[in-house]
Motif scaffolding. Sequence first.
Motif, mmCIF file in Angstrom:
data_model
loop_
_atom_site.group_PDB
_atom_site.id
_atom_site.type_symbol
_atom_site.label_atom_id
_atom_site.label_comp_id
_atom_site.label_asym_id
_atom_site.label_seq_id
_atom_site.Cartn_x
_atom_site.Cartn_y
_atom_site.Cartn_z
ATOM 1 N N MET A 1 0.927 -1.307 0.051
ATOM 2 C CA MET A 1 0.088 0.137 -0.037
ATOM 3 C C MET A 1 0.913 1.193 -0.039
ATOM 4 O O MET A 1 1.596 1.228 0.786
ATOM 5 N N SER A 2 0.442 2.373 -0.594
ATOM 6 C CA SER A 2 1.110 3.589 -0.746
ATOM 7 C C SER A 2 1.152 4.299 0.748
ATOM 8 O O SER A 2 0.140 4.213 1.104
ATOM 9 N N THR A 3 2.167 5.008 0.939
ATOM 10 C CA THR A 3 2.116 5.639 2.180
ATOM 11 C C THR A 3 2.661 7.095 2.014
ATOM 12 O O THR A 3 3.364 7.760 2.594
ATOM 13 N N THR A 4 2.118 7.660 1.028
ATOM 14 C CA THR A 4 2.730 8.815 0.315
ATOM 15 C C THR A 4 2.028 9.989 1.147
ATOM 16 O O THR A 4 1.097 9.816 1.667
ATOM 17 N N ASP A 5 2.789 11.275 0.853
ATOM 18 C CA ASP A 5 1.934 12.351 1.584
ATOM 19 C C ASP A 5 0.987 12.953 1.009
ATOM 20 O O ASP A 5 0.670 12.728 -0.375
ATOM 21 N N ALA A 6 0.321 13.827 1.587
ATOM 22 C CA ALA A 6 -0.969 14.391 1.051
ATOM 23 C C ALA A 6 -0.788 15.906 0.456
ATOM 24 O O ALA A 6 -1.871 16.240 -0.129
ATOM 25 N N VAL A 7 0.335 16.412 0.398
ATOM 26 C CA VAL A 7 0.593 17.894 -0.078
ATOM 27 C C VAL A 7 1.536 18.020 -1.144
ATOM 28 O O VAL A 7 2.163 19.066 -0.891
ATOM 29 N N GLY A 179 -22.018 5.661 -12.965
ATOM 30 C CA GLY A 179 -21.566 6.977 -12.581
ATOM 31 C C GLY A 179 -21.195 6.880 -11.007
ATOM 32 O O GLY A 179 -20.623 7.833 -10.384
ATOM 33 N N ASN A 180 -21.492 5.708 -10.382
ATOM 34 C CA ASN A 180 -20.991 5.633 -8.970
ATOM 35 C C ASN A 180 -19.997 4.631 -8.655
ATOM 36 O O ASN A 180 -19.712 4.394 -7.440
ATOM 37 N N PHE A 181 -19.297 3.988 -9.776
ATOM 38 C CA PHE A 181 -18.040 3.336 -9.222
ATOM 39 C C PHE A 181 -16.694 3.864 -10.282
ATOM 40 O O PHE A 181 -17.138 4.107 -11.521
ATOM 41 N N TYR A 182 -15.792 3.820 -9.659
ATOM 42 C CA TYR A 182 -14.617 4.838 -10.365
ATOM 43 C C TYR A 182 -13.502 3.786 -10.212
ATOM 44 O O TYR A 182 -13.235 3.334 -9.041
ATOM 45 N N LEU A 183 -12.412 3.796 -11.270
ATOM 46 C CA LEU A 183 -11.117 3.013 -11.221
ATOM 47 C C LEU A 183 -10.157 4.088 -10.786
ATOM 48 O O LEU A 183 -10.161 5.070 -11.189
ATOM 49 N N GLU A 184 -9.466 3.765 -9.727
ATOM 50 C CA GLU A 184 -8.590 4.470 -8.862
ATOM 51 C C GLU A 184 -7.187 4.393 -9.362
ATOM 52 O O GLU A 184 -6.703 3.682 -8.868
ATOM 53 N N VAL A 185 -6.749 5.602 -9.981
ATOM 54 C CA VAL A 185 -5.277 5.574 -10.453
ATOM 55 C C VAL A 185 -4.478 6.453 -9.368
ATOM 56 O O VAL A 185 -5.070 7.408 -8.873
ATOM 57 N N GLN A 186 -3.059 5.948 -9.170
ATOM 58 C CA GLN A 186 -2.256 6.734 -8.296
ATOM 59 C C GLN A 186 -1.050 6.918 -8.931
ATOM 60 O O GLN A 186 -0.613 6.076 -9.974
ATOM 61 N N ASN A 187 -0.319 8.073 -8.415
ATOM 62 C CA ASN A 187 1.116 8.043 -8.797
ATOM 63 C C ASN A 187 1.910 8.266 -7.675
ATOM 64 O O ASN A 187 2.221 9.105 -7.307
ATOM 65 N N ASN A 188 2.425 6.956 -7.334
ATOM 66 C CA ASN A 188 3.265 6.742 -5.906
ATOM 67 C C ASN A 188 4.881 6.488 -6.200
ATOM 68 O O ASN A 188 5.502 6.149 -5.308
ATOM 69 N N GLY A 189 5.115 6.098 -7.364
ATOM 70 C CA GLY A 189 6.619 5.821 -7.898
ATOM 71 C C GLY A 189 6.761 4.187 -7.540
ATOM 72 O O GLY A 189 7.924 3.889 -7.703
ATOM 73 N N LEU A 190 5.755 3.601 -7.436
ATOM 74 C CA LEU A 190 5.931 2.092 -7.290
ATOM 75 C C LEU A 190 5.637 1.391 -8.781
ATOM 76 O O LEU A 190 4.553 1.646 -9.459
#
Length: 244
Positions: A1-7, A179-190
């Motif tokens: 799991m990503s533990t990246t920062d929020a800001v 419209g109520n389900f989304y595929l969640e993309v992240q950019n965490n360097g992994l």
Amino acid sequence: MSTTDAVSSPPQEFVHLHVHTQYSLLDGAIRLSDLFQQARNFGMPAVAITDHGTMFGALDFYQQARKAEIKPIIGCECYLAPRTIIDKTPQDHKGNRHLVLLARNMDGYRSLCQLASVAQLEGFYYKPRIDKALLEANTAGLIALSACLKGEVAQWILAGKMDEAERSALYYQNLFGEGNFYLEVQNNGLEPQERVNAGLLELHHKLGIPLVATNDCHYLRQEDARAHEVLLCVQTGKTIHDTD
């Protein structure tokens, strides 16, 4: 799991929809007072709370958000049991999948309360868990995100089983409604995340399921990474010098 920062330089009008606060015990390191101050600094109109398997922080979050004049989005990152919440074996402990649920309205808040309560009182096995039967009975007013690398769709992509990933994505789209389900993309360097993002983009183009960008925030600032690592050591019983 990503533990990246929020800001890390969020774009204008960006809203965080995947945030673990101090109420994700021994996992989230974001204090609510600091969260809303930072959101105000960035001019963010809203922010979500999606603690792991619990809604213990919902009231505190709501009250502080209103005081800070920021729209509160109440949610939860649920642990989804691989079979049912009745099954409690080592296999069931290791096979949990994640699913982010957000309350769209008061009905959604009630659905979340029901799911989180049953997860604690009946489904608890190492983690507070729900299952698909319980989920299917409590979808009113909810928006779902496919979650992090531990999400069901992501796990099928990582296993190289795109047919199963497609079947899973369609299941959630049909369950929550278009419209109520989304595929969640992240950019965490992994590197695994890059593979998952490519698979999610493929599913998006093929199935028309919308994408949403999140950051799976567990701490607020980049300089908080060390403190968060210590917190995880407390949770896992390891030391800061453990290379694993």
